[in-house]
Design an enzyme around this catalytic site. Structure first.
Site: not given
Length: 494
Positions: A66, A69, A473
């Site tokens: 499964l 591609t 930050h």
């Protein structure tokens, strides 16, 4: 590289659909609310979603594994090799200046390939587990639509199995496109499939095609020591991507020792004892030349895989090899739907997944929908390229008045600290309303950063909305914030 009126006997309790005749199931066959042909990202996600919604569902996959591609010979194994090769490249080229000394550094290529395959195997078994959890029947074989509501499966173990279905979803994906005159053997002349399974690192590689697949696989082998040359028919790489970003990306790849032959086509390939000899000529015509490489990667795109599905017999309409569907992913044949690479649109795993969910929701009478204007695309080189929304070229062609905001990673504190500061964030917003129209990034972690832009596009945010949102930050995401500040006002740090 997928409407019917539901009867009272169905396990699925969604509202009835109209306009399609109900049919009696043959007693000799197994009966389902939905049969999905193809177990790739679109197909397996659709099958799981259908199971979650109470449908009786089967998924037919001929590969025996499964994930399609993407998982087997595409997205996942290529990312495993990109990650491993990046570590090696960093150790070889950048560790020393950070105070990390290495000795005896080398590549164990068989082990790298083994690690790649381990990642693939684990994820494949994971999908099988999800099938069991959601009561999806997994049929290993090649499915063909032999009649309205009937899928006949040629089982990998031999014999046939017939599945009756109220709805059928075609999700068979795509296969590599090849060029005439190139005899692909997946050893010296390879597609992406062969490039993921080479036995050794080639000294030289020619990549035919300057798109996503070619540049990603070229990056893997370039980092491992191959001399990589990209031959592209067009005058620029990554067609369809914002040209400013593509130009900046190409400059970075050249610094990584990529060679490019643009506006060039390959007319012939001959296998010799010295390697593959390619004959090239200018795309617009002119004198020919030759070049030799140990391995040639044919990366000229992909085409829908629809062989043996029974499209012609059922007169399912296609256009340029793609199955035609409406906005609910229905074909012209009642009860037959299609998604993913076999229909129009970008051939992306995440696009197929969204379509799979939407198609199943539509079968259930719900409002399944895919916003094609907010589907991101990512190239997983280093630095990465990520894009969503409209490009500057598309806005110009449409006559839209827009504003451009840009911010370089060289001015971002986290990128500078990491010594990984090549690239920029580019923002396009509507001149009158400031609504975000597109965002395009070449830089570190671009594939993760683009998610913020996808959400912003989905909810109709402005560049000021993003700019006024607090970003941690020091993070790379601050470059997105500052690019948006640049679009509606001025950036702080550049």
């Amino acid at each position: 590289m997928f409407r019917s009126l539901l009867t009272s006997t169905s396990r699925f309790a969604g509202p009835a659909r109209v306009g399609v005749q109900t049919r009696a199931f043959a007693s000799a066959a197994k009966d389902y609310d939905l049969v999905v042909i193809g177990g790739g990202p679109g197909g397996y996600v659709a099958a799981i979603k259908a199971g979650q919604m109470g449908m009786k569902v089967a998924c037919v996959e001929m590969r025996g594994s499964l994930g399609g591609t993407c998982l087997n010979v595409g997205c996942i194994p290529s990312k495993a090799l990109l990650n491993a090769s990046h570590y090696y490249y960093e150790a070889e080229n950048h560790f020393k200046k950070m105070g990390i000394e290495t000795t005896g550094l080398s590549v164990n290529f068989p082990q790298m390939m083994k690690a790649k395959q381990k990642a693939v195997g684990g994820l494949t078994k994971g999908i099988e587990g999800l099938f069991k959890k959601n009561k999806v029947d997994y049929v290993v074989g090649k499915g063909k639509i032999t009649a309205a509501g009937t899928v006949t499966c040629e089982l990998n173990t031999g014999g046939q199995e017939v599945l009756n279905a109220k709805n059928i979803l075609i999700a068979t994906g795509s296969e590599p496109a090849t060029l005439a005159g190139l005899d692909v053997d997946e050893e010296t002349i390879v597609t992406s499939t062969g490039a993921l399974s080479l036995k050794e690192i080639p000294k030289s590689m020619v990549v035919i095609g300057g798109g996503v697949i070619g540049l990603e696989m070229g990056s893997v082998y370039s980092r491992l020591g191959s001399k990589v040359t990209v031959v592209e028919f067009l005058d620029g790489i990554t067609p369809g991507i914002d040209k400013e970003i593509a130009t900046a990306f190409m400059k970075i790849l050249k610094k990584q020792k990529f060679k490019f032959k643009m506006g060039t086509k390959v007319t012939q390939a001959e296998k010799t004892a010295e390697g593959v000899v390619l004959t090239l000529e200018p795309a617009k015509g002119g004198e020919t030349e030759t070049m030799t490489a140990d391995v040639v990667l044919v990366a000229t795109g992909r085409r829908p895989y629809t062989d043996g599905l029974g499209l012609e017999e059922l007169k399912i309409e296609t256009e340029r090899g793609m199955i035609k569907t409406d906005h609910q992913f229905a074909t012209n044949v009642p009860g037959v739907f299609a998604i993913g690479d076999v229909i129009a649109g970008p051939m992306l795993a995440h696009k197929a997944e969204e379509e799979g969910i939407a198609a199943v929701e539509n079968m259930a009478g719900k409002a399944g929908h895919v916003n094609y204007g907010a589907i991101p695309g990512v190239i997983y080189t280093h630095p990465e390229v990520a894009t969503v929304g409209q490009t500057e070229e598309e806005l110009k062609a449409a006559g839209v008045k827009y504003v451009v905001g840009k911010f370089p990673f060289m001015a971002n504190s986290r990128a500078r600290t990491n010594d990984d500061a090549e690239g920029l964030v580019k923002v396009l917003s509507d001149k009158a309303t400031d609504r975000l129209l597109g965002m395009h990034i070449v830089g570190p972690n671009a594939g993760e950063l683009i998610a913020e832009a996808v959400v912003a596009l989905e909810y109709g945010a402005s560049s000021e909305d993003i700019a006024r949102t607090c970003h941690a930050h020091p993070t790379l995401s601050e470059a997105v914030k500052e690019a948006c500040m640049s679009a509606y006002d001025k950036p702080i740090h550049f």
